[in-house]
Design a protein around this motif. Sequence first.
Motif, mmCIF file in Angstrom:
data_model
loop_
_atom_site.group_PDB
_atom_site.id
_atom_site.type_symbol
_atom_site.label_atom_id
_atom_site.label_comp_id
_atom_site.label_asym_id
_atom_site.label_seq_id
_atom_site.Cartn_x
_atom_site.Cartn_y
_atom_site.Cartn_z
ATOM 1 N N GLU A 54 38.477 17.102 38.648
ATOM 2 C CA GLU A 54 37.780 17.882 37.838
ATOM 3 C C GLU A 54 37.207 19.319 38.486
ATOM 4 O O GLU A 54 36.778 19.055 39.745
ATOM 5 C CB GLU A 54 36.428 17.034 37.514
ATOM 6 N N ASN A 55 36.590 20.110 37.436
ATOM 7 C CA ASN A 55 37.011 20.370 36.173
ATOM 8 C C ASN A 55 38.313 20.925 35.690
ATOM 9 O O ASN A 55 38.700 21.403 34.496
ATOM 10 C CB ASN A 55 35.799 21.283 35.604
ATOM 11 N N THR A 56 39.073 21.187 36.905
ATOM 12 C CA THR A 56 40.503 21.720 36.698
ATOM 13 C C THR A 56 41.348 20.779 35.763
ATOM 14 O O THR A 56 41.836 21.231 34.771
ATOM 15 C CB THR A 56 41.282 22.048 37.909
ATOM 16 N N GLU A 128 35.996 29.179 46.803
ATOM 17 C CA GLU A 128 36.656 28.203 46.004
ATOM 18 C C GLU A 128 35.763 27.924 44.565
ATOM 19 O O GLU A 128 35.304 27.097 44.315
ATOM 20 C CB GLU A 128 36.792 26.876 46.670
ATOM 21 N N ASP A 129 36.223 29.007 43.682
ATOM 22 C CA ASP A 129 35.339 29.079 42.497
ATOM 23 C C ASP A 129 35.784 28.033 41.366
ATOM 24 O O ASP A 129 35.498 27.641 40.423
ATOM 25 C CB ASP A 129 35.139 30.348 41.923
ATOM 26 N N TYR A 130 36.875 27.059 41.836
ATOM 27 C CA TYR A 130 37.544 26.091 40.990
ATOM 28 C C TYR A 130 36.948 24.693 41.302
ATOM 29 O O TYR A 130 37.210 23.919 40.651
ATOM 30 C CB TYR A 130 39.051 26.068 41.470
ATOM 31 N N TYR A 132 34.502 21.435 41.686
ATOM 32 C CA TYR A 132 33.363 21.020 40.583
ATOM 33 C C TYR A 132 32.050 21.456 40.794
ATOM 34 O O TYR A 132 31.433 21.479 41.912
ATOM 35 C CB TYR A 132 33.395 19.421 40.862
ATOM 36 N N PRO A 133 31.378 21.778 39.676
ATOM 37 C CA PRO A 133 30.060 22.339 39.859
ATOM 38 C C PRO A 133 29.084 21.551 40.767
ATOM 39 O O PRO A 133 28.992 20.519 40.476
ATOM 40 C CB PRO A 133 29.463 22.579 38.552
ATOM 41 N N GLY A 134 28.389 22.326 41.685
ATOM 42 C CA GLY A 134 27.540 21.694 42.564
ATOM 43 C C GLY A 134 28.250 21.089 43.781
ATOM 44 O O GLY A 134 27.597 20.484 44.684
ATOM 45 N N ASP A 135 29.545 20.814 43.755
ATOM 46 C CA ASP A 135 30.099 20.254 44.909
ATOM 47 C C ASP A 135 30.164 21.540 46.105
ATOM 48 O O ASP A 135 30.449 22.599 45.947
ATOM 49 C CB ASP A 135 31.679 19.866 44.698
ATOM 50 N N ASP A 156 39.988 18.939 43.679
ATOM 51 C CA ASP A 156 38.894 20.014 43.189
ATOM 52 C C ASP A 156 37.549 19.378 43.169
ATOM 53 O O ASP A 156 36.491 20.183 43.196
ATOM 54 C CB ASP A 156 39.213 20.681 42.041
ATOM 55 N N HIS A 157 37.250 17.960 42.838
ATOM 56 C CA HIS A 157 36.242 17.450 42.716
ATOM 57 C C HIS A 157 35.881 16.713 44.154
ATOM 58 O O HIS A 157 36.148 15.447 44.336
ATOM 59 C CB HIS A 157 35.939 16.547 41.571
#
Length: 211
Positions: A54-56, A128-130, A132-135, A156-157
């Motif tokens: 996530e979120n890819t 790494e803009d891909y 998971y938000p906040g990771d 990615d998460h």
Amino acid sequence: MYAPAVSEDKITDRPFYRSKGFELLVLIVVGVLVAAGVRTYLLQTFYIPSGSMENTLLLNDKVLVNKVLYRFREPHRGEVVVFQPPVAWGAGPAEQEYIKRIIGVGGDHVVCCDTQKRLTVNGQALDEDYLYPGDAPSDDTFDVTVPAGRLFVMGDHRSDSADSRAHLDSDLGTVPVDRVAGRAFAIYWPVSRWTSLSVPKTFEAVPAPAG
């Protein structure tokens, strides 16, 4: 008085590419291709069973995997690949294949992390803009030189991915290239998430490994 019957598509005024009829057509076309033998030699369909990418990739997304690409060239950094995990990873029979992103290839020096808490590959920091938000790029530190013929992979998460970092005691957590089934290159289902899985631009700046 009774209102005249009106089709569901008429009521919702949905474009054809979002209609149930079109979604069914997509499934039929993909199914026919797979049944015709394409799956065996060229493509594989793969559904996403967890949130590790996530979120890819979202839970239950379905992707298309190119099975022949790596017969003609080696895997590249940044590509999303489906692979059978090494035996040492202890995957059970219900987890025969994983899907992760390649961070390092043979000869690469992969480190976590620099002073700005970024991964570096051959000294080049990854933006790494891909993720998971906040990771964070990784809560675990490591310093790995990837052996020839192997790959260092991560989800990615990052906070929900059992990837190379979890198996550093076995071949530095790397995956043999010959266990890679292929490159995931597109999300094909659901239709609302149709997109290609391109290599993030940050990998373009990574230099070749020293030596």
